[in-house]
Each structure stands twice: as C-alpha cells, then as structure tokens.
Design a protein around this motif. Structure first.
Motif, PDB file in Angstrom:
ATOM      1  N   LEU A 190       0.804  -1.217   0.000  1.00 60.28           N
ATOM      2  CA  LEU A 190       0.000   0.000   0.000  1.00 60.28           C
ATOM      3  C   LEU A 190       0.841   1.274   0.000  1.00 60.28           C
ATOM      4  O   LEU A 190       0.621   2.172  -0.811  1.00 60.28           O
ATOM      5  CB  LEU A 190      -0.941   0.000   1.206  1.00 60.28           C
ATOM      6  CG  LEU A 190      -1.920  -1.174   1.305  1.00 60.28           C
ATOM      7  CD1 LEU A 190      -2.699  -1.101   2.622  1.00 60.28           C
ATOM      8  CD2 LEU A 190      -2.877  -1.193   0.118  1.00 60.28           C
ATOM      9  N   PHE A 191       1.771   1.406   0.944  1.00 62.35           N
ATOM     10  CA  PHE A 191       2.584   2.623   1.053  1.00 62.35           C
ATOM     11  C   PHE A 191       3.775   2.349   1.964  1.00 62.35           C
ATOM     12  O   PHE A 191       3.832   1.324   2.652  1.00 62.35           O
ATOM     13  CB  PHE A 191       1.746   3.792   1.592  1.00 62.35           C
ATOM     14  CG  PHE A 191       1.130   3.546   2.954  1.00 62.35           C
ATOM     15  CD1 PHE A 191       1.770   3.919   4.120  1.00 62.35           C
ATOM     16  CD2 PHE A 191      -0.119   2.939   3.065  1.00 62.35           C
ATOM     17  CE1 PHE A 191       1.202   3.683   5.367  1.00 62.35           C
ATOM     18  CE2 PHE A 191      -0.707   2.712   4.305  1.00 62.35           C
ATOM     19  CZ  PHE A 191      -0.039   3.090   5.450  1.00 62.35           C
ATOM     20  N   ASP A 192       4.735   3.266   1.964  1.00 64.58           N
ATOM     21  CA  ASP A 192       5.904   3.155   2.843  1.00 64.58           C
ATOM     22  C   ASP A 192       5.572   3.683   4.235  1.00 64.58           C
ATOM     23  O   ASP A 192       4.857   4.683   4.374  1.00 64.58           O
ATOM     24  CB  ASP A 192       7.081   3.966   2.278  1.00 64.58           C
ATOM     25  CG  ASP A 192       7.567   3.429   0.943  1.00 64.58           C
ATOM     26  OD1 ASP A 192       7.394   2.228   0.678  1.00 64.58           O
ATOM     27  OD2 ASP A 192       8.132   4.223   0.161  1.00 64.58           O
ATOM     28  N   ALA A 193       6.097   3.025   5.261  1.00 64.78           N
ATOM     29  CA  ALA A 193       5.889   3.472   6.642  1.00 64.78           C
ATOM     30  C   ALA A 193       6.959   2.849   7.526  1.00 64.78           C
ATOM     31  O   ALA A 193       7.566   1.838   7.162  1.00 64.78           O
ATOM     32  CB  ALA A 193       4.501   3.077   7.139  1.00 64.78           C
ATOM     33  N   ALA A 194       7.161   3.439   8.709  1.00 59.89           N
ATOM     34  CA  ALA A 194       8.208   2.934   9.594  1.00 59.89           C
ATOM     35  C   ALA A 194       7.817   3.023  11.063  1.00 59.89           C
ATOM     36  O   ALA A 194       8.544   3.625  11.874  1.00 59.89           O
ATOM     37  CB  ALA A 194       9.507   3.691   9.348  1.00 59.89           C
ATOM     38  N   PRO A 195       6.684   2.426  11.453  1.00 55.37           N
ATOM     39  CA  PRO A 195       6.376   2.371  12.891  1.00 55.37           C
ATOM     40  C   PRO A 195       7.324   1.416  13.606  1.00 55.37           C
ATOM     41  O   PRO A 195       8.085   0.679  12.967  1.00 55.37           O
ATOM     42  CB  PRO A 195       4.936   1.845  12.910  1.00 55.37           C
ATOM     43  CG  PRO A 195       4.823   1.032  11.665  1.00 55.37           C
ATOM     44  CD  PRO A 195       5.677   1.733  10.640  1.00 55.37           C
TER      45      PRO A 195
END
Length: 209
Positions: A190-195
């Motif tokens: 879906l998209f880039d993320a960094a939790p």
C-alpha cells in the motif's frame, strides 16, 4: 491546549492531504480523543506529526500512516475487528461502527488507555501477540510493524477478511493488505511506513553447523 482544534488540524493537514478520502474515517479521527491514548505527560504531542509514547515499549502510529492503513482495510460498520497493539486505531474503528477487540501483550498499555477504550465500547485482551484472541474477524489491524508475515493473524480472518499491517525489517517498511480468499491469500503493498517493530514477533535465530 485546545485539543478540539488540534484534532481538526491533524485531520486536515496530515490525513486528508495524504490521499485518505473516506469521510467516515475523517469524522472518526476528528472525533476520537487521541490525547487519551498516549501517556498523560505526552498528551501535548498527541496531534503532532510524531509517534507519542503510550508506555516504554509502545507508541501510537503517525496519524497519516494510521489513516492510510485504515482506509486500505475498507472497514465497514457492523464488521468484527481485531486491533493488535493499537488502542487508538481500535477506538477509531469503534467510532466507525465496528465491533472491536484490542489485544496487547503488555498490560501497562491498558493501564493508560483502558478507561478511554471502555468509553468507546472496545473490548481489551492481554495475551501473547503470537496467539490471536478469537476468530472470524472481518478486519485485523496493527499500529506497530511486524518483522514477517503473521500466519496466525491471517488464520483468524473470516472469508474475505482483511489484514492491514506494516512489514518492516530495516529502516523503512511497507504497509500491506492481505485478503483471505476461499482458497488462497492475496497480498498487496500500500505505502511506505516505519512504525516501531514488534520485537517479540521476530523469528527465532537459526544456527547452522
């Protein structure tokens, strides 16, 4: 601090502008009191473009990322949802009309957020994250990242159920959507993320002779 005004600014400047178009989701994020889902001393940062601390090992997801993740789940009123490590996401889904359970392995999270979750009608469960509480979920969501595909979570989905989660092993990760079909499971990025990564879900190290 005017939390009502801050909530509107968060939705307008961090959520809507990042291709989150679901108006029911906008309304829920504009209503749920995010400041009640982080450590009291971090309430001032609840609506900033940061991940405020809940406890020493748990933080809220960025508003932008959580909005995009929940939009990707295509959650609908009346559906049954499980949120793993995500009290704020659980409250937002409940506000959208879903029947929500939130699970965490750290009871301290509910010491901080339990009263707010009760106000939003969310059931809480303390259990290891490798063991899913219940089954037949239409939607499963995690505000934290996982280091690998979680087959136990997928197994807890109902037919046509959706799992949205960030998979991350390095500095950045990918939010992904799993859909459980009758005979197979599909996966879409879906998209880039960094939790934060849930270290307790890391595969056991393998040793070779």
């Amino acid at each position: 601090m005017d939390f009502v005004a801050a909530r509107k600014v968060m939705v307008d400047s961090q959520v809507r502008v990042n291709d989150v178009t679901n108006r029911v989701l906008h309304a829920a994020m504009g209503s749920v009191e995010r400041e009640r889902f982080c450590a009291p001393e971090r309430a001032f940062s609840a609506y900033a473009d940061v991940m405020p601390e809940i406890t020493a090992d748990r933080r809220l997801m960025l508003p932008r990322d959580m909005g995009k993740l929940l939009e990707g789940a295509e959650a609908k009123a009346g559906e049954k949802a499980l949120v793993v490590v995500g009290p704020y996401a659980a409250a937002v889904l409940a506000k959208m009309g879903l029947n929500v359970t939130v699970q965490d392995s750290n009871p301290d999270v509910f010491a901080v957020t339990g009263e707010a979750l009760a106000d939003y009608g969310v059931e809480t469960v303390v259990a290891p994250l490798t063991e899913v509480s219940g089954e037949g979920y239409d939607v499963i969501v995690s505000e934290a990242a996982v280091p690998a595909r979680q087959d136990a979570w997928i197994a807890a989905l109902a037919p046509n159920g959706r799992l949205v989660v960030v998979e991350r092993t390095g500095p950045a990760g990918k939010a992904v959507l799993y859909v459980k079909g009758e005979e197979a499971v599909s996966r879409r990025e879906l998209f880039d993320a960094a939790p934060d990564i849930l270290g307790e879900l890391a595969p056991a190290p393998a040793f070779a002779l």
